[in-house]
Write a protein that holds these residues in place. Structure first.
Motif, PDB file in Angstrom:
ATOM      1  N   LYS A 170       0.816  -1.213   0.000  1.00 27.44           N
ATOM      2  CA  LYS A 170       0.000   0.000   0.000  1.00 27.44           C
ATOM      3  C   LYS A 170       0.853   1.268   0.000  1.00 27.44           C
ATOM      4  O   LYS A 170       0.497   2.281  -0.613  1.00 27.44           O
ATOM      5  N   LEU A 171       1.991   1.238   0.677  1.00 29.94           N
ATOM      6  CA  LEU A 171       2.839   2.426   0.792  1.00 29.94           C
ATOM      7  C   LEU A 171       3.837   2.582  -0.359  1.00 29.94           C
ATOM      8  O   LEU A 171       4.630   3.516  -0.376  1.00 29.94           O
ATOM      9  N   TYR A 172       3.822   1.671  -1.319  1.00 29.98           N
ATOM     10  CA  TYR A 172       4.713   1.753  -2.485  1.00 29.98           C
ATOM     11  C   TYR A 172       4.345   2.995  -3.286  1.00 29.98           C
ATOM     12  O   TYR A 172       3.194   3.186  -3.664  1.00 29.98           O
ATOM     13  N   CYS A 173       5.322   3.863  -3.557  1.00 25.39           N
ATOM     14  CA  CYS A 173       5.019   5.152  -4.168  1.00 25.39           C
ATOM     15  C   CYS A 173       6.229   5.681  -4.929  1.00 25.39           C
ATOM     16  O   CYS A 173       7.263   5.028  -5.053  1.00 25.39           O
ATOM     17  N   ARG A 174       6.087   6.889  -5.432  1.00 24.97           N
ATOM     18  CA  ARG A 174       7.165   7.521  -6.199  1.00 24.97           C
ATOM     19  C   ARG A 174       8.428   7.682  -5.355  1.00 24.97           C
ATOM     20  O   ARG A 174       9.554   7.504  -5.839  1.00 24.97           O
ATOM     21  N   LEU A 175       8.247   8.034  -4.076  1.00 27.74           N
ATOM     22  CA  LEU A 175       9.386   8.140  -3.166  1.00 27.74           C
ATOM     23  C   LEU A 175      10.147   6.814  -3.096  1.00 27.74           C
ATOM     24  O   LEU A 175      11.379   6.794  -3.109  1.00 27.74           O
ATOM     25  N   THR A 176       9.408   5.715  -3.021  1.00 28.81           N
ATOM     26  CA  THR A 176      10.020   4.387  -2.961  1.00 28.81           C
ATOM     27  C   THR A 176      10.919   4.150  -4.163  1.00 28.81           C
ATOM     28  O   THR A 176      12.092   3.765  -4.030  1.00 28.81           O
ATOM     29  N   VAL A 177      10.362   4.355  -5.347  1.00 25.00           N
ATOM     30  CA  VAL A 177      11.085   4.053  -6.584  1.00 25.00           C
ATOM     31  C   VAL A 177      12.291   4.975  -6.742  1.00 25.00           C
ATOM     32  O   VAL A 177      13.383   4.535  -7.128  1.00 25.00           O
ATOM     33  N   GLY A 225       9.974  13.335 -14.380  1.00 24.51           N
ATOM     34  CA  GLY A 225       8.761  13.639 -15.122  1.00 24.51           C
ATOM     35  C   GLY A 225       7.968  12.382 -15.458  1.00 24.51           C
ATOM     36  O   GLY A 225       6.734  12.357 -15.371  1.00 24.51           O
ATOM     37  N   PHE A 226       8.669  11.338 -15.837  1.00 22.04           N
ATOM     38  CA  PHE A 226       8.045  10.047 -16.156  1.00 22.04           C
ATOM     39  C   PHE A 226       7.333   9.461 -14.941  1.00 22.04           C
ATOM     40  O   PHE A 226       6.162   9.055 -15.012  1.00 22.04           O
ATOM     41  N   LEU A 227       8.002   9.447 -13.785  1.00 24.43           N
ATOM     42  CA  LEU A 227       7.403   8.866 -12.577  1.00 24.43           C
ATOM     43  C   LEU A 227       6.221   9.680 -12.074  1.00 24.43           C
ATOM     44  O   LEU A 227       5.253   9.130 -11.547  1.00 24.43           O
ATOM     45  N   ARG A 228       6.292  11.001 -12.210  1.00 27.25           N
ATOM     46  CA  ARG A 228       5.170  11.838 -11.768  1.00 27.25           C
ATOM     47  C   ARG A 228       3.891  11.469 -12.513  1.00 27.25           C
ATOM     48  O   ARG A 228       2.808  11.439 -11.931  1.00 27.25           O
ATOM     49  N   ILE A 229       4.018  11.211 -13.799  1.00 32.20           N
ATOM     50  CA  ILE A 229       2.847  10.816 -14.578  1.00 32.20           C
ATOM     51  C   ILE A 229       2.378   9.425 -14.168  1.00 32.20           C
ATOM     52  O   ILE A 229       1.189   9.192 -13.940  1.00 32.20           O
ATOM     53  N   CYS A 230       3.319   8.490 -14.047  1.00 28.76           N
ATOM     54  CA  CYS A 230       2.951   7.107 -13.712  1.00 28.76           C
ATOM     55  C   CYS A 230       2.257   7.009 -12.357  1.00 28.76           C
ATOM     56  O   CYS A 230       1.319   6.222 -12.176  1.00 28.76           O
ATOM     57  N   PHE A 231       2.716   7.815 -11.380  1.00 34.43           N
ATOM     58  CA  PHE A 231       2.175   7.721 -10.029  1.00 34.43           C
ATOM     59  C   PHE A 231       1.079   8.749  -9.747  1.00 34.43           C
ATOM     60  O   PHE A 231       0.639   8.886  -8.610  1.00 34.43           O
ATOM     61  N   ASN A 232       0.648   9.474 -10.782  1.00 34.54           N
ATOM     62  CA  ASN A 232      -0.440  10.421 -10.576  1.00 34.54           C
ATOM     63  C   ASN A 232      -1.680   9.695 -10.051  1.00 34.54           C
ATOM     64  O   ASN A 232      -2.394  10.201  -9.191  1.00 34.54           O
ATOM     65  N   ARG A 233      -1.942   8.519 -10.582  1.00 31.48           N
ATOM     66  CA  ARG A 233      -2.991   7.624 -10.083  1.00 31.48           C
ATOM     67  C   ARG A 233      -2.413   6.221 -10.132  1.00 31.48           C
ATOM     68  O   ARG A 233      -2.607   5.494 -11.102  1.00 31.48           O
ATOM     69  N   LYS A 234      -1.709   5.859  -9.077  1.00 30.77           N
ATOM     70  CA  LYS A 234      -0.854   4.669  -9.157  1.00 30.77           C
ATOM     71  C   LYS A 234      -1.615   3.356  -9.312  1.00 30.77           C
ATOM     72  O   LYS A 234      -1.051   2.360  -9.749  1.00 30.77           O
ATOM     73  N   ASN A 235      -2.907   3.343  -8.953  1.00 30.46           N
ATOM     74  CA  ASN A 235      -3.682   2.117  -9.072  1.00 30.46           C
ATOM     75  C   ASN A 235      -4.518   2.052 -10.347  1.00 30.46           C
ATOM     76  O   ASN A 235      -5.240   1.080 -10.565  1.00 30.46           O
TER      77      ASN A 235
END
Length: 357
Positions: A170-177, A225-235
């Motif tokens: 659940k806590l996997y996020c842009r910060l993680t990556v 920039g790539f990760l911001r888009i991917c994690f905008n709605r991570k699910n």
């Protein structure tokens, strides 16, 4: 008072009401608003030092040493300690504590904000930090050169668990990556809030961060920039995310600008033109990812480009979706992708001439 015990009233903290500071036996007040929570459990201090794997030849960086409880143990374990402390009262306390002791020649105290301080060489970092600087400090350390061996840091527990999260958590996020791109992170121990003076509102965790050697090379702005888009709605599925009008518009703008630059002559023209590229910050995102987006639906509540009214955007949309299909990413979700999969997907986009910064 007749028939009962007389209760002594506790003195109220000056200038800010209850709960803003807590007295120290030497007369120093700790300010919660500044993240000053001093480790008071000597057994915990010993455990942290033991798990740090300090060598007798190590130069140790300590951030936020406070009154020096951890500093003393670090001096006993290593060769030299550099302590960075922003509070002049704590600096004075450290100097008084170690003045005239055998440790004094092996301790350097730097007064200042660690985020604004140019850090010297160190082998290992051991720190109980103010939690409000967790994210910027982590990346300041990971970008420090030459790379250190490891950092043993006390974080707020939820932040720590984000660092060590795995795909699907659940806590996997842009910060993680972003953190795992630059380092390997291991959870060492959970620390209850009653181990501190004054106690914080939440529990803590100690993690071990080891910078990757060699580093994984990426263009930082492109990756971010790539990760911001991917994690905008991570699910959401990546297919749904990359069908959004604002995402397609941004990427097409970059695509056309880079095509024009490739036709231009001379490096100076290219450098001037690069400033016209769009950035993924233009896509509305939150600093922390949308953890409440649990339904995984593809298109609900999203601005999706579905029609063919605009021929150009539809043609570019097909180009973007072709990349997702090539790597079998269209039905996958960022919340379950591994670091290696993000790197591969970005390489496919770049191969197709699609860029994120």
């Amino acid at each position: 008072m007749a028939g009962g015990k007389i209760r002594k009233e506790k003195p109220k903290a000056k200038g800010g009401g209850a709960g803003t500071s807590a007295p120290y036996q030497g007369g120093i007040s700790f300010h919660k608003s500044k993240g000053q929570h001093i480790l008071k459990n000597p057994m915990l201090v010993d455990t942290i030092v033991q798990k740090s794997g300090i060598k007798s030849t190590d130069t140790i960086l300590e951030i936020g040493p406070g009154t020096g409880n951890l500093t003393k143990k670090l001096l006993e374990a290593g060769k030299f300690v550099i302590a960075v402390e922003v509070d002049p009262r704590m600096v004075l306390e450290l100097q008084r504590r170690f003045q005239g002791t055998p440790h004094s020649s092996r301790l350097k105290v730097i007064q200042g904000d660690v985020l604004k301080t140019e850090l010297p060489y160190f082998d290992i970092c051991v720190a109980n930090i103010p939690y409000q600087i967790s994210s910027p400090l982590t990346f300041k350390l990971l970008n420090h050169q030459p790379a250190f061996r490891c950092a043993i840091i006390m974080f707020q527990r939820e932040f720590a668990m984000r660092l060590v999260a795995q795909p699907g958590d659940k806590l996997y996020c842009r910060l993680t990556v972003n953190t795992q791109l630059l380092s390997r992170v291991f959870h060492l121990l959970k620390v209850g809030k009653n181990n501190f003076r004054p106690p914080p509102k939440v529990d803590s965790s100690v993690v071990r961060i080891e910078p990757r050697k060699p580093r994984i090379e990426v263009k930082q702005k492109e990756w971010d920039g790539f990760l911001r888009i991917c994690f905008n709605r991570k699910n959401k599925t990546l297919g749904a995310i990359f069908r959004q009008k604002n995402v397609l518009s941004l990427l097409e703008k970059n695509y056309k600008t880079l095509q024009a630059l490739n036709l231009s002559v001379g490096n100076k023209d290219a450098e001037m033109g690069s400033s016209r590229l769009g950035n993924a910050n233009e896509v509305e995102t939150m600093e922390m990812d949308d953890d409440d987006d649990e339904d995984g639906g593809a298109d609900d509540a999203m601005d999706v480009e579905d029609g063919d009214a605009e021929g150009e955007i539809s043609e570019f949309k097909n180009k973007v979706l072709a990349v997702l299909k090539e790597g079998n990413f269209e039905e996958k979700r960022s919340s379950k992708l591994k670091l290696e999969e993000f790197l591969y997907l970005l390489s496919l986009f770049n191969k197709a001439g699609i860029h994120f910064s």
